[in-house]
Design a protein around this motif. Structure first.
Motif, PDB file in Angstrom:
ATOM      1  N   ARG A  83      39.073  39.669  29.782  1.00  0.00           N
ATOM      2  CA  ARG A  83      38.940  40.525  30.894  1.00  0.00           C
ATOM      3  C   ARG A  83      40.051  40.122  31.816  1.00  0.00           C
ATOM      4  NH1 ARG A  83      34.755  40.280  33.953  1.00  0.00           N
ATOM      5  NH2 ARG A  83      34.597  42.766  34.379  1.00  0.00           N
ATOM      6  N   VAL A  85      42.506  41.653  34.984  1.00  0.00           N
ATOM      7  CA  VAL A  85      42.841  42.583  35.827  1.00  0.00           C
ATOM      8  C   VAL A  85      44.421  42.754  35.827  1.00  0.00           C
ATOM      9  CG1 VAL A  85      43.006  40.962  37.967  1.00  0.00           C
ATOM     10  CG2 VAL A  85      42.385  43.567  38.305  1.00  0.00           C
ATOM     11  N   ILE A 116      36.701  37.805  37.233  1.00  0.00           N
ATOM     12  CA  ILE A 116      37.694  38.219  36.048  1.00  0.00           C
ATOM     13  C   ILE A 116      38.563  36.977  35.607  1.00  0.00           C
ATOM     14  CG2 ILE A 116      39.659  39.818  35.704  1.00  0.00           C
ATOM     15  CD1 ILE A 116      38.367  41.718  37.337  1.00  0.00           C
TER      16      ILE A 116
END
Ligand code: SF4
Lengths: 224, 480
Positions: A83, A85, A116
């Motif tokens: 994951r 960003v 994240i």
């Protein structure tokens, strides 16, 4: 009672009585005979940049424009980052081809950012001599918090964003600061400390892993 | 200040007796010194950068009032608020007022020597506000209730085993090895929560730009970025001498500072912010401008150059006195050669009389200083003042004939030129031969100049000076 402001300014005025009244701040000549430009070819600059970034124990890859998405996916996978960003305006060609979820930063909270795996950004300019990447919140960079809280920073630098030294970088940055008050962050390698017996240790507070992709660089040294 | 602090010779004697401290200091100063020399040698234009750095600082100081007014205007235009503080108390009151105004009882703080100078943490604590130090070294020191010994690596007097002990005792960890990596990880976890919850961040400022209102923090760990980005309110404290005229000036100082300081081409992180930016970082910014004795330094035409200082600590690492005694011996937030000239000027010569003597006048500090502060010249000038101060205290025929005063006046002339200075050192070596034959000169005969050597407490002038050795070592380069 005069205000602190008036009093301090008054003290300064009195303390600098040796300076002639007629002399203005701009009158004091400052010679700048240091190097303003690096005379080197683009390839040489990019090479030096890659070398100097790597000196800080950051990982550097040269990537052909057409294979960016694949390489981004590969390096994220290698780090176990699923994951990531990214600023909302990260170009589609820079988004990982598969296997990685890219979360656009739409006002994520600091706690969310903290959870994240990593962040993908571009940059404003790269400095060859010092191996520095500079972010100023301009295109493809997003706000400061996104490149600070996640532990892994993947930064894409276009080969033609690389300049020779600090004076050239400052002239790239100055307009954004003057006209828009852009916040500027100079990043040279991953977070580090030498506070314990001068042993350099990666990462106390900032991202502990910094990986740099130089996009559109010399095709002979493509990818890793 | 509470009570008289011990003089330099007293504290130095204690420090010299502490072997661990001496070993750490020696290692630290040598390592950083070598790194610095390497990265400085890389730049063909180092001397030109130094000269421009010096010239910019000189021009700023000659017109400090104008530059500060411009800075105030720019910061305000960019959405920040500027406060002026005549002294430590006033600065502390201003900062505490802002923090309390937001109902906060905790602040996240990045290392700032200026905040140590005004004893900000203590002042906040007295008002029920806890300052959390977020630099690894500051955390170590804070947890241990200790004091900094070096302004670049403040916990350099602690080794890894000691740090492990401190963390085990104060942090919420059960097991911990003395591997620096693990120690850093423990600090990271401990502080991450604090960063996420802090409502007010407090920083110093390495520079501020009059033209644009930008403020900078130069650092390594990322806690500076955290403190200046995450909390909704940011307060930065800076000495009035830190202002630079233009954004372009940064191209000089961002080359001079990291190389002189940590011996790196560039430090890991430098943050520059300009007031507030919508949707990015703190939405409220306060800049506190501190005088606290700086205008008194400015008044002295020889001492004024002290305000050029960019706190790189290069002069500490090359100083033969500092590298043996460490920072604590100076009993001053500013240790080493810079402390020896800055502190007496900030607090008044009477309060730090022994500091201008905490030096062998070897000149190494001057050679490395990135803004070319002639530290020996200022030291000698201050010694002259100490002597005159003493004369004023016991004026009498003896004081007026004080040979030290005459000697200092002569030395001041010598230090104003490098050639004369080197000649004098060579002469001094010849002159001292009869006294130095049996090693260190502890006292000069006759008592006339004996006060000086007692305080100097140092060995005979070496057969080669540091400067000469340095020049030989580095081949043709006069300055390393
Ligand atoms: S006096 Fe010069 S060398 Fe020493 S800390 Fe200040 S700028 Fe650095």
């Amino acid at each position: 009672m005069s205000s602190a402001r008036e009093e301090i300014l008054g003290r300064i005025h009195a303390a600098t009585r040796d300076v002639p009244e007629s002399e203005k701040a701009d009158d004091v000549a400052v010679t700048r005979s240091y190097r303003q430009r690096h005379e080197a070819s683009r390839d040489e600059l990019v090479e030096l940049f890659a070398e100097r970034v790597a000196d800080y124990r950051a990982t550097v890859h040269h990537v052909r424009r057409a294979s960016v998405a694949d390489v981004v996916a590969e390096v994220c996978e290698a780090r176990g980052a699923t994951r990531m960003v990214a600023p909302a305006d990260l170009p589609t060609e820079w988004r990982p081809s598969d296997g990685v979820e890219v979360i656009a930063d739409e006002n994520l909270s600091h706690e969310q950012l903290d959870g994240i795996d990593g962040v993908i950004t571009g940059c404003a300019v790269g400095i060859a001599e010092t191996g520095t990447i500079v972010l100023d919140g301009g295109p493809r960079q997003g706000r400061r918090a996104i490149s600070l809280l996640p532990d892994y920073h993947l930064c894409l630098v276009e080969a033609d964003q690389v300049v020779g030294g600090m004076p050239e970088a400052v002239s790239v940055l100055v307009d954004g600061v003057r006209s828009a008050g852009r916040p500027v962050t100079f990043i040279s390698g991953p977070s580090a400390t030498s506070d314990i017996e001068l042993d350099r240790v990666e990462g106390v507070h900032g991202p502990r892993t910094l990986e740099v992709l130089i996009v559109g660089a010399d095709p002979r040294t493509t990818a890793s | 200040m509470s009570g008289p602090s011990p003089s330099f010779p007293e504290s130095a004697r204690v420090a010299l007796a502490n072997t661990q401290l001496r070993r750490n200091m020696g290692y630290a100063t040598q390592t950083i010194r070598a790194k610095r020399a390497l990265v400085v040698d890389e730049l063909p234009d180092w001397e030109e950068l130094r000269e421009t750095g010096r010239a910019i600082k000189e021009s700023v100081l000659r017109h400090l009032d104008e530059h500060l007014e411009a800075l105030e205007q720019s910061v305000t235009r960019a959405g920040g608020q500027v406060h002026w503080a005549r002294d430590a108390d006033e600065a502390n009151r201003i900062i505490a007022g802002i923090v309390s105004g937001h109902g906060a009882t905790e602040i996240a703080k990045v290392k700032s020597i200026t905040s140590d100078e005004i004893k900000l943490n203590e002042a906040l604590a007295a008002r029920g506000i806890e300052a959390i130090e977020t630099d690894l070294a500051e955390l170590i020191i804070q947890l241990d209730g200790d004091e900094s010994s070096h302004f670049l690596v403040p916990a350099i007097h602690r080794n890894r085993a000691e740090i492990r002990e401190i963390f085990l005792e104060h942090l919420d960890v059960d097991e911990l090895s003395d591997d620096p990596r693990e120690l850093a990880e423990a600090a990271r976890l401990h502080l991450r929560e604090k960063f996420l919850s802090a409502r007010v961040g407090v920083s110093g400022a390495n520079f501020a730009i009059a033209e644009t209102g930008s403020v900078l923090v130069v650092e390594s760990e990322g806690n500076g970025r955290m403190c200046t980005t995450l909390p909704p309110v940011l307060i930065s404290l800076m000495g009035i001498e830190k202002v630079l005229p233009t954004f372009q000036d940064l191209e000089v100082f961002l080359q001079l500072l990291p190389r002189s300081s940590t011996g790196e081409r560039m430090n890991p992180y430098t943050s520059v912010w300009t007031g507030t930016s919508e949707g990015d970082g703190p939405q409220e910014f306060h800049l506190v401008l501190l005088d606290n004795g700086r205008t008194a330094v400015l008044r002295d035409e020889i001492g004024r150059q002290t305000l050029n200082c960019i706190r790189c600590s290069a002069c500490l690492n090359v100083c033969p006195v500092y590298s043996r005694t460490g920072g604590h011996a100076y009993n001053s937030v500013y240790p080493g050669p810079i402390g020896a000239i800055l502190t007496p000027q900030l607090v008044g010569i009477h309060a730090a009389e022994s500091l201008p003597y905490a030096s062998t006048l070897c000149g190494a500090c001057y050679e490395v200083c990135p803004v070319k502060i002639n530290i020996p010249e200022v030291l000698v000038h201050l010694r002259g003042k100490v002597v005159r101060h003493k004369q004023a205290e016991h004026s009498g025929w003896r004081a007026r004939l004080d040979p030290e005063a005459a000697a200092m006046a002569a030395m001041a002339r010598v230090f104003s030129s490098r050639a004369r200075y080197e000649r004098a050192q060579r002469l001094a070596r010849l002159g001292q031969a009869p006294l130095a034959r049996r090693g260190p000169i502890s006292h000069l005969p006759g008592g006339l100049m004996s006060g000086w050597t007692a305080m100097r407490d140092l060995k005979a002038l070496p057969q080669r000076t540091f400067r000469e050795w340095w020049v030989e070592r580095d081949g043709s380069r006069a300055d390393a």
